[in-house]
Design an enzyme around this catalytic site. Structure first.
Site, mmCIF file in Angstrom:
data_model
loop_
_atom_site.group_PDB
_atom_site.id
_atom_site.type_symbol
_atom_site.label_atom_id
_atom_site.label_comp_id
_atom_site.label_asym_id
_atom_site.label_seq_id
_atom_site.Cartn_x
_atom_site.Cartn_y
_atom_site.Cartn_z
ATOM 1 N N TYR A 273 0.842 -1.188 0.000
ATOM 2 C CA TYR A 273 0.000 0.000 0.000
ATOM 3 C C TYR A 273 0.880 1.241 0.000
ATOM 4 C CZ TYR A 273 -4.151 2.758 0.478
ATOM 5 O OH TYR A 273 -5.162 3.649 0.191
ATOM 6 N N SER A 274 0.513 2.227 -0.831
ATOM 7 C CA SER A 274 1.227 3.496 -0.883
ATOM 8 C C SER A 274 2.690 3.260 -1.268
ATOM 9 C CB SER A 274 1.080 4.226 0.452
ATOM 10 O OG SER A 274 1.547 5.553 0.378
ATOM 11 N N ALA A 275 3.636 3.653 -0.415
ATOM 12 C CA ALA A 275 5.039 3.369 -0.727
ATOM 13 C C ALA A 275 5.296 1.874 -0.774
ATOM 14 C CB ALA A 275 5.954 4.030 0.300
ATOM 15 N N HIS B 277 -6.495 8.726 0.866
ATOM 16 C CA HIS B 277 -5.404 7.762 0.896
ATOM 17 C C HIS B 277 -5.377 7.041 2.237
ATOM 18 C CE1 HIS B 277 -1.570 6.253 -0.611
ATOM 19 N NE2 HIS B 277 -0.991 6.543 0.557
ATOM 20 N N ALA C 8 3.148 -0.149 -2.191
ATOM 21 C CA ALA C 8 2.750 -0.461 -3.564
ATOM 22 C C ALA C 8 3.849 -0.065 -4.543
ATOM 23 C CB ALA C 8 1.447 0.257 -3.909
#
Length: 540
Positions: free
Chosen positions: A209-211, A448, A213
């Site tokens: 997820y996020s960084a 987010h 991902a």
């Protein structure tokens, strides 16, 4: 979800024994899953900015009488604070452990599939202990092993310089991107050891997820470089992020390193070995606070030509990346939240003017990319009519576009243009679970990180009973099929511009991407800039 913990002794064959726990629901006393916290995947390196060491073949976690204690948490890399998502508890540079959740009962004949999840945090903060797969296994019936590794972050994980090149050469190691190498090491540990927990090493889905991902993408890109018999990744989940631009060059990384030396009053005239000796002797909290105070204070990956090839983004343009993806038949689930920008706006926001916004973006992206972005978004140098200010609204929008919305569509465009659109499953979340209110203000909408409560089935919080069938039908049931390697996950899309969308009312609709054309316009404009050369990078 409140749980009780019951000791659970597990034999890992030649690796000895570990003491984990079986987690039970406090409400019903029903067992949910087994949990092993802080399972070591590598040994600490000899010094900062060196590669962690593989566990030797003789490594044992413990004996039956004195098993290794794996009922707690991983170590946490020192990190800056952000909302309630980071932690100062358990700080250690020896953070080479994973948390592992295992289903109850006997595994299937070939073993359980594996979900390898990488936590986010801009590559600057975060840790595995903020995630719980307990309900995902015990209530949503994922029936897969979940592995969540810790890894080095910020200055500890992504510092790069010529001095570090010389140091790496002296020990015959790779240089830089240590956080990514840690993730790869944990992934290789998973491949080599997950059968001891009942897992199937040939069915690993890497997710993040996020960084995380962003990391999952770069782990995929690296995995596509290795020979077929060394490949690990079968499927990828890229949740709310995407590669935006070719990572910085070694020369631009050197500018950041020199800024750090200057801030710590380490003379640039010293031999490389003495510079590194002084940096390694600096207490971790001092190093961290100093690093976060320099001009280029976002420590991110470098195009090192080993983990990250300098031609990676060119391979998007030529279709080579898509062809490799297709040849390996690696499927990708990827998507976004409706209001990504509201959380992004809070991470190191600029002052309320355009020059400050420009400088803030330089902390993440190469100067030619930032210059082009500014011209695209603000051609007359004025605040757009739909933006309230530069410091949160304009910044949040452009940052979210680069981190997620527009650049993810660019990646999709390159994969589809290369003939691999059949491997993509796109989604969009416009629905917010009530339990997200505990950590993220409701006024931020479906921003987010709110959907982490969907993907992790509450992530330790209770989901309202009326919400469960909504998210199960919309995302969780297809996601479970995806992790289990089923060919038809009943996603419903037929084209790369189709998006499976969880609407605010809880309905599921297949929607044509309304933001496609503008996103591809920006993607193509940035690709025309090309990769930053050494001369332009040196001007950072």
């Amino acid at each position: 979800m409140e749980t009780s913990r019951h000791p659970y002794l597990k034999s890992l064959a030649s690796r000895g024994y570990v003491q984990g726990v079986t987690l039970h629901s406090k409400a019903t006393n029903e067992p949910l899953c087994h949990y092993f916290g802080g399972v070591r995947y590598a040994l600490c390196p000899s010094g900062r900015w060196r590669r962690a060491q593989n566990l030797p073949q003789s490594y044992s976690y413990g004996t039956k009488d004195q098993p290794g204690r794996c009922d707690g948490n991983t170590g946490i890399c020192p990190q800056p604070s952000f909302m309630d998502l980071s932690s100062t508890d358990g700080w250690t540079e020896d953070c080479f452990q994973s948390n592992v959740w295992v289903p109850l009962g006997e595994p299937p004949k070939d073993g359980w599939p594996v979900l390898f999840f990488i936590h986010g945090g801009f590559l600057q903060f975060g840790h595995p202990n903020a995630f719980s797969a307990t309900a995902l296994l015990g209530d949503a019936a994922l029936n897969a092993i979940v592995v969540v590794p810790a890894y080095r972050l910020n200055v500890f994980g992504f510092l790069y310089s010529s001095e570090l090149e010389q140091d790496a050469s002296s020990t015959n190691e790779t240089v830089g991107n240590h956080g990514f190498w840690d993730q790869r090491q944990a992934l290789e540990w998973t491949r080599d050891n997950i059968d001891l927990f009942g897992g199937n090493a040939s069915q690993i889905t890497i997710s993040g997820y996020s960084a995380g991902a962003y990391s999952a993408f770069y782990q995929l890109a690296y995995d596509l470089q290795v020979p077929d018999d060394q490949s690990i990744v079968k499927r990828v989940c890229i949740w709310s992020n995407s590669p935006a631009a070719q990572p910085k060059t070694p020369s631009s990384a050197q500018v950041q390193f020199d800024q750090l030396l200057a801030a710590l009053k380490i003379p640039a005239s010293l031999p490389w070995s003495e510079k590194l000796s002084r940096l390694r002797a600096t207490p971790s909290d001092t190093l961290l606070s100093t690093a976060m105070g320099v001009e280029l204070n976002q420590f991110r990956p470098t195009s090192d030509s080993t983990f990250i090839q300098s031609t990676l983004f060119q391979s998007f343009d030529t279709g080579a990346f898509a062809r490799k993806l297709s040849a390996r038949n690696v499927r990708i689930m990827l998507g976004e939240c409706r209001d990504e920008r509201n959380l992004y706006a809070t991470w190191f926001p600029p002052q309320n003017n355009l020059p400050s916004l420009h400088e803030r973006l330089l902390a993440d992206y190469p100067r030619p990319v930032v210059d082009t972005l500014i011209k695209l978004y603000y051609p007359d140098g004025r605040l757009p009519a739909d933006c309230d200010n530069w410091d949160t609204d304009a910044f949040g929008r452009i940052y979210a576009d680069m981190q997620v919305h527009k650049m993810q569509r660019g990646l999709i465009h390159s994969i589809a243009s290369g003939g691999a659109s059949h491997l993509l499953s796109r989604y969009r979340v416009e629905y917010r679970l009530k339990c997200a209110d505990k950590t993220i203000p409701p006024s931020w909408g479906v921003t987010h990180a709110t959907d982490q409560y969907i993907w992790f089935w509450g992530n330790g919080e209770l989901i309202d009973p009326e919400e469960k069938p909504i998210i199960r039908r919309a995302l969780i049931d297809p996601f479970i099929k995806f992790v289990h390697g089923e060919a038809d996950i009943q996603w419903g899309t037929t084209d790369h511009r189709d998006i499976r969308t969880l609407k605010p009312d809880g309905s599921v609709q297949i929607v044509k991407d309304a933001f496609w054309d503008d996103a591809i316009r920006v993607w193509k404009a940035l690709r025309e800039v090309g990769e930053p050369d050494h001369a332009s990078a040196a001007k950072l």
